[in-house]
Design an enzyme around this catalytic site. Structure first.
Site, PDB file in Angstrom:
ATOM      1  CD  GLU A   1     -78.700  58.107   4.743  1.00 25.57           C
ATOM      2  OE1 GLU A   1     -78.888  57.271   5.640  1.00 25.57           O
ATOM      3  OE2 GLU A   1     -78.134  57.841   3.682  1.00 25.57           O
TER       4      GLU A   1
ATOM      5  CB  SER B 217     -79.448  54.975   7.757  1.00 20.40           C
ATOM      6  OG  SER B 217     -78.755  53.765   7.653  1.00 20.40           O
TER       7      SER B 217
ATOM      8  NE  ARG C 221     -75.622  56.618   3.380  1.00 15.81           N
ATOM      9  CZ  ARG C 221     -74.782  55.597   3.495  1.00 15.81           C
ATOM     10  NH1 ARG C 221     -73.546  55.706   3.004  1.00 15.81           N
ATOM     11  NH2 ARG C 221     -75.150  54.474   4.074  1.00 15.81           N
TER      12      ARG C 221
HETATM   13  N1  EPU Z   1     -75.301  48.930  16.371  1.00 18.47           N
HETATM   14  C1  EPU Z   1     -75.888  48.683  17.589  1.00 18.47           C
HETATM   15  N2  EPU Z   1     -77.249  48.764  17.669  1.00 18.47           N
HETATM   16  C2  EPU Z   1     -78.021  49.073  16.598  1.00 18.47           C
HETATM   17  C3  EPU Z   1     -77.412  49.325  15.347  1.00 18.47           C
HETATM   18  C4  EPU Z   1     -76.026  49.247  15.260  1.00 18.47           C
HETATM   19  O1  EPU Z   1     -75.219  48.419  18.579  1.00 18.47           O
HETATM   20  O2  EPU Z   1     -79.232  49.131  16.750  1.00 18.47           O
HETATM   21  C5  EPU Z   1     -73.834  48.794  16.267  1.00 18.47           C
HETATM   22  C6  EPU Z   1     -73.475  47.513  15.495  1.00 18.47           C
HETATM   23  O3  EPU Z   1     -73.387  46.407  16.337  1.00 18.47           O
HETATM   24  C7  EPU Z   1     -72.125  47.872  14.922  1.00 18.47           C
HETATM   25  C8  EPU Z   1     -72.265  49.363  14.639  1.00 18.47           C
HETATM   26  O4  EPU Z   1     -73.316  49.838  15.472  1.00 18.47           O
HETATM   27  O5  EPU Z   1     -71.114  47.708  15.864  1.00 18.47           O
HETATM   28  C9  EPU Z   1     -72.525  49.660  13.187  1.00 18.47           C
HETATM   29  O6  EPU Z   1     -73.726  49.056  12.725  1.00 18.47           O
HETATM   30  P1  EPU Z   1     -73.918  48.602  11.202  1.00 18.47           P
HETATM   31  O7  EPU Z   1     -72.783  47.732  10.789  1.00 18.47           O
HETATM   32  O8  EPU Z   1     -75.294  48.062  11.020  1.00 18.47           O
HETATM   33  O9  EPU Z   1     -73.703  49.911  10.349  1.00 18.47           O
HETATM   34  P2  EPU Z   1     -74.236  51.402  10.513  1.00 18.47           P
HETATM   35  O10 EPU Z   1     -73.077  52.297  10.704  1.00 18.47           O
HETATM   36  O11 EPU Z   1     -75.314  51.446  11.540  1.00 18.47           O
HETATM   37  C10 EPU Z   1     -74.035  52.040   8.000  1.00 18.47           C
HETATM   38  C11 EPU Z   1     -74.893  52.603   6.919  1.00 18.47           C
HETATM   39  C12 EPU Z   1     -75.824  51.544   6.351  1.00 18.47           C
HETATM   40  C13 EPU Z   1     -74.966  50.409   5.799  1.00 18.47           C
HETATM   41  C14 EPU Z   1     -74.085  49.861   6.927  1.00 18.47           C
HETATM   42  C15 EPU Z   1     -73.113  48.809   6.452  1.00 18.47           C
HETATM   43  C16 EPU Z   1     -75.140  54.948   7.456  1.00 18.47           C
HETATM   44  C17 EPU Z   1     -76.055  56.039   7.882  1.00 18.47           C
HETATM   45  N3  EPU Z   1     -75.672  53.735   7.422  1.00 18.47           N
HETATM   46  O12 EPU Z   1     -74.887  51.665   9.090  1.00 18.47           O
HETATM   47  O13 EPU Z   1     -76.525  52.140   5.267  1.00 18.47           O
HETATM   48  O14 EPU Z   1     -75.793  49.387   5.274  1.00 18.47           O
HETATM   49  O15 EPU Z   1     -73.292  50.937   7.499  1.00 18.47           O
HETATM   50  O16 EPU Z   1     -72.097  49.378   5.689  1.00 18.47           O
HETATM   51  O17 EPU Z   1     -73.987  55.212   7.146  1.00 18.47           O
HETATM   52  C18 EPU Z   1     -78.506  53.357   4.723  1.00 18.47           C
HETATM   53  O18 EPU Z   1     -77.783  54.306   4.452  1.00 18.47           O
HETATM   54  O19 EPU Z   1     -79.772  53.420   4.622  1.00 18.47           O
HETATM   55  C19 EPU Z   1     -77.917  52.129   5.251  1.00 18.47           C
HETATM   56  C20 EPU Z   1     -78.649  51.111   5.667  1.00 18.47           C
END
Ligand code: EPU
Length: 334
Positions: free
Chosen positions: A329, A233, A163
């Protein structure tokens, strides 16, 4: 070309009631040059805006918002394996992805349905489901705000990271992206490691089936921008030392992580926030999205102050619980 005193509530995805002193759509680089010259003559601040999907207007904007409508697309060259495509900065990102999938060009299908524009995606290095924009970017064309000359940077020069890019740091405010050149594959290698994507696309994935799977996952976890205001995010996932991670695991044995390098891991901020009980919590009409705690949504009439307060409270509680500083972000615009 310049519209004065514009209601921009629905020109940014948070949809928070906001006005801008001025707004201009432009379709060519020459028009952009003229607009910058006019802003200078009128002593107005100015900044580029795409779909406004990563912005929080903390107050009404007192300058000129420059909105690219450059929606050119050109095949620069191709060989048996690759095609080099130059897209104007004003393309809606997902329209561009849909176009690539339709043409049989692989590389951006995992980035389906991300709100925003081509220009902003190259600044922000958008990423999802194992792919980042910089994996497919070859060059970024810009207008130098100072000299009004065009310039092209290679992907290496932009120093892309998670990012991040030089456009967000050292080069902040120096350039406006006008077009991005991508190298896309005619023989796509699918990246299906995320969650149950492999199962969703079956034995014989296609660009379209991967795109459909990504859209289905995003719809299940993330708010639909046309229905509910948000900026995706709200925080970036923090990177911490392996040492700190190991010690946190003693207290939080199920804390997930993503690999970064030998010394560091990234932990999902959504998980950290969720485990502190923030799911569905509100300040005014700003709410932690229950399906993904990394997202703050506008339930209807949120004010920027509500969002800022909620974000601060979340960051404070995460810091107190884990000794981890999470940073937005989303760009705050003053
Ligand atoms: N999780 C929770 N509770 C929540 C949210 C997440 O327990 O409320 C846990 C999930 O179960 C999982 C882990 O956290 O084990 C990761 O969650 P997720 O796969 O949704 O990915 P993320 O790291 O929260 C990032 C990106 C997203 C992107 C996803 C998938 C960032 C800041 N965000 O989210 O990007 O879609 O990975 O690759 O890196 C964005 O930038 O706007 C965005 C949506």
């Amino acid at each position: 070309m310049i519209q004065e005193n514009v209601d921009i509530t629905h020109r940014h995805t948070f949809a928070i009631a906001t006005q801008a002193r001025a707004w201009a759509d432009y379709t060519t680089i020459d028009e952009l040059r003229q607009l910058i010259a006019t802003a200078r003559e009128r002593n107005l601040d100015f900044m580029p805006i795409g779909e406004g999907s990563n912005l929080l207007f903390v107050k009404n904007y007192s300058g000129l918002l420059l909105h690219s409508c450059i929606r050119t697309i050109e095949t620069i060259r191709e060989d048996d394996e690759w095609v080099w495509v130059k897209a104007g900065s004003g393309w809606i990102w997902d329209d561009f992805v849909a176009h690539c999938v339709q043409q049989g060009w692989g590389g951006v299908e995992n980035l389906s349905y991300i709100p925003g524009t081509v220009g902003a995606s190259a600044v922000q290095n958008v990423g999802a489901y194992g792919v980042e924009a910089c994996d497919v970017i070859e060059q970024v064309s810009v207008l130098d705000i100072e000299t009004l000359q065009e310039h092209t940077f290679t992907v290496e020069e932009c120093l892309y990271g998670y990012r991040s890019s030089l456009f967000k740091t050292e080069w902040r405010g120096m350039f406006i992206v006008t077009a991005v050149t991508y190298r896309l594959s005619k023989k796509p290698q699918f990246k299906l490691a995320y969650g149950n994507m492999k199962a969703m696309v079956g034995e014989k994935p296609t660009l379209q089936s991967v795109r459909d799977a990504v859209i289905a996952i995003r719809r299940s976890k993330l708010p639909e921008p046309s229905v509910c205001g948000s900026a995706g995010s709200f925080f970036v996932n923090p990177v911490i030392s392996r040492e700190q991670y190991a010690s946190l695991l003693e207290t939080f044995p199920d804390m997930p992580c993503y690999e970064v390098d030998e010394e560091r891991v990234k932990v999902p901020a959504g998980w950290l926030i969720d485990r502190q009980g923030w799911k569905g919590k509100c300040v005014g009409d700003a709410m932690v999205y229950p399906q993904q705690c990394l997202v703050i949504v506008n339930k209807g009439n949120a004010r920027a102050g509500h969002v800022v307060q909620l974000a601060q409270d979340i960051a404070f509680s995460v810091f107190m619980a884990y000794n981890i500083l999470i940073t937005p972000e989303v760009n705050y615009v003053y």
